[in-house]
Design a protein around this motif. Structure first.
Motif, short mmCIF file in Angstrom:
data_model
loop_
_atom_site.label_atom_id
_atom_site.label_comp_id
_atom_site.label_asym_id
_atom_site.label_seq_id
_atom_site.Cartn_x
_atom_site.Cartn_y
_atom_site.Cartn_z
N GLN A 179 3.53 -4.54 -4.18
CA GLN A 179 3.31 -3.85 -2.91
C GLN A 179 2.21 -2.82 -3.07
OE1 GLN A 179 6.83 -2.09 -1.25
NE2 GLN A 179 8.02 -3.96 -1.40
N SER A 180 1.33 -2.76 -2.10
CA SER A 180 0.23 -1.79 -2.18
C SER A 180 0.74 -0.36 -2.14
CB SER A 180 -0.78 -2.03 -1.06
OG SER A 180 -0.19 -1.83 0.20
N SER A 181 1.84 -0.12 -1.45
CA SER A 181 2.39 1.24 -1.40
C SER A 181 2.87 1.70 -2.77
CB SER A 181 3.53 1.32 -0.39
OG SER A 181 4.58 0.44 -0.73
N ASN A 182 3.42 0.80 -3.56
CA ASN A 182 3.83 1.15 -4.92
C ASN A 182 2.62 1.47 -5.79
OD1 ASN A 182 6.46 0.69 -4.18
ND2 ASN A 182 6.61 -1.28 -5.20
N LEU A 183 1.53 0.75 -5.58
CA LEU A 183 0.30 1.04 -6.32
C LEU A 183 -0.24 2.41 -5.94
CD1 LEU A 183 -1.91 0.30 -8.31
CD2 LEU A 183 -3.07 -0.90 -6.44
N GLN A 184 -0.23 2.74 -4.67
CA GLN A 184 -0.71 4.04 -4.23
C GLN A 184 0.12 5.17 -4.84
OE1 GLN A 184 -3.62 4.40 -2.65
NE2 GLN A 184 -3.69 2.18 -2.84
N THR A 185 1.42 4.98 -4.92
CA THR A 185 2.29 5.98 -5.55
C THR A 185 1.95 6.09 -7.04
OG1 THR A 185 4.06 5.54 -3.98
CG2 THR A 185 4.68 6.60 -6.06
N HIS A 186 1.76 4.97 -7.69
CA HIS A 186 1.43 4.96 -9.11
C HIS A 186 0.10 5.66 -9.39
CE1 HIS A 186 0.51 3.56 -13.15
NE2 HIS A 186 -0.66 3.18 -12.68
N LEU A 187 -0.88 5.45 -8.53
CA LEU A 187 -2.21 6.01 -8.76
C LEU A 187 -2.21 7.53 -8.83
CD1 LEU A 187 -4.43 3.65 -6.59
CD2 LEU A 187 -4.43 3.87 -9.08
N ARG A 188 -1.18 8.16 -8.30
CA ARG A 188 -1.09 9.63 -8.37
C ARG A 188 -1.04 10.14 -9.80
NH1 ARG A 188 3.75 10.48 -4.30
NH2 ARG A 188 3.02 9.03 -2.73
N ILE A 189 -0.52 9.35 -10.73
CA ILE A 189 -0.43 9.82 -12.10
C ILE A 189 -1.79 9.93 -12.76
CG2 ILE A 189 1.88 8.83 -12.38
CD1 ILE A 189 0.56 6.79 -14.32
N HIS A 190 -2.79 9.30 -12.17
CA HIS A 190 -4.13 9.33 -12.75
C HIS A 190 -5.01 10.44 -12.15
CE1 HIS A 190 -3.35 5.72 -15.01
NE2 HIS A 190 -3.01 5.07 -13.91
N LYS A 191 -4.50 11.18 -11.19
CA LYS A 191 -5.27 12.28 -10.60
C LYS A 191 -5.18 13.49 -11.51
CE LYS A 191 -5.23 10.94 -5.82
NZ LYS A 191 -5.05 11.36 -4.46
N VAL A 192 -6.30 13.87 -12.07
CA VAL A 192 -6.34 14.95 -13.05
C VAL A 192 -6.21 16.32 -12.39
CG1 VAL A 192 -7.73 15.99 -14.87
CG2 VAL A 192 -7.76 13.53 -14.54
N ASP A 193 -6.61 16.46 -11.15
CA ASP A 193 -6.61 17.77 -10.50
C ASP A 193 -5.21 18.29 -10.19
OD1 ASP A 193 -6.38 15.73 -8.60
OD2 ASP A 193 -7.20 16.96 -7.01
N ARG A 194 -4.18 17.46 -10.24
CA ARG A 194 -2.82 17.90 -9.94
C ARG A 194 -1.87 17.62 -11.10
NH1 ARG A 194 -0.59 15.65 -4.54
NH2 ARG A 194 -0.91 13.72 -5.67
N MET A 195 -2.32 17.76 -12.33
CA MET A 195 -1.50 17.42 -13.47
C MET A 195 -0.59 18.59 -13.87
SD MET A 195 -2.17 14.32 -14.14
CE MET A 195 -1.60 13.94 -15.76
N TYR A 196 0.64 18.26 -14.25
CA TYR A 196 1.59 19.22 -14.80
C TYR A 196 1.67 18.94 -16.30
CZ TYR A 196 3.02 19.93 -9.97
OH TYR A 196 3.04 20.22 -8.64
N SER A 197 1.53 19.96 -17.12
CA SER A 197 1.51 19.79 -18.56
C SER A 197 2.74 20.42 -19.20
CB SER A 197 0.26 20.45 -19.15
OG SER A 197 -0.90 19.84 -18.65
N CYS A 198 3.22 19.76 -20.23
CA CYS A 198 4.33 20.29 -21.01
C CYS A 198 3.78 21.36 -21.95
CB CYS A 198 4.96 19.16 -21.82
SG CYS A 198 6.31 19.72 -22.89
N GLY A 199 4.49 22.47 -22.05
CA GLY A 199 4.09 23.54 -22.94
C GLY A 199 4.48 23.31 -24.39
N LYS A 200 5.26 22.28 -24.65
CA LYS A 200 5.76 22.01 -26.00
C LYS A 200 5.06 20.83 -26.68
CE LYS A 200 9.07 25.06 -25.81
NZ LYS A 200 9.10 26.21 -26.71
N CYS A 201 4.41 19.97 -25.89
CA CYS A 201 3.71 18.82 -26.46
C CYS A 201 2.55 18.44 -25.54
CB CYS A 201 4.67 17.64 -26.66
SG CYS A 201 5.28 16.89 -25.12
N THR A 202 1.96 17.28 -25.74
CA THR A 202 0.77 16.88 -24.98
C THR A 202 1.09 16.10 -23.71
OG1 THR A 202 0.57 14.87 -26.29
CG2 THR A 202 -0.65 16.81 -27.06
N TYR A 203 2.37 15.96 -23.36
CA TYR A 203 2.78 15.20 -22.18
C TYR A 203 2.18 15.80 -20.90
CZ TYR A 203 5.76 13.07 -18.61
OH TYR A 203 6.22 12.41 -17.50
N GLN A 204 1.65 14.93 -20.03
CA GLN A 204 1.13 15.33 -18.73
C GLN A 204 1.60 14.35 -17.68
OE1 GLN A 204 -3.15 15.44 -19.12
NE2 GLN A 204 -3.10 17.66 -19.38
#
Length: 103
Positions: free
Chosen positions: A61-86
């Motif tokens: 489904q294209s809607s699922n792809l649009q939701t997935h693509l959000r993880i690739h947007k660098v301007d809204r990333m949340y980073s873990c303070g304990k490791c490199t997870y974003q």
């Protein structure tokens, strides 16, 4: 795919209920909308025509792809303070902290 959808609509062996003109060939699922049966049938065939251009993620489904693509947007990333997870989703970061760092 269009032949399969046509079969789901016209198969004389399928049991149809009120307004449900499309019946799945593999399970009891039925709907009145062609777009819904098309997406549903892909769960049986394994077709995933929508692909991410940044990673190997695919979906049906294209809607699922649009939701997935959000993880690739660098301007809204949340980073873990304990490791490199974003992640782009705050809920995912909270889940990561709970599961990986016991917070």
């Amino acid at each position: 795919m269009s032949e399969m959808i046509d079969h789901c609509r016209h198969c004389p062996n399928a049991t149809r209920t009120d307004k449900k003109k499309y019946v799945c060939f593999a399970c009891p699922y039925a709907t009145q909308y062609a777009c819904y049966i098309k997406t549903h049938v892909m769960t049986h065939t394994g077709d995933k025509p929508f692909a991410c251009s940044f990673c190997d993620y695919t979906c049906n489904q294209s809607s699922n792809l649009q939701t997935h693509l959000r993880i690739h947007k660098v301007d809204r990333m949340y980073s873990c303070g304990k490791c490199t997870y974003q992640t782009a989703a705050l809920a995912d970061l909270k889940l990561h902290l709970k599961n990986m760092h016991l917070y």
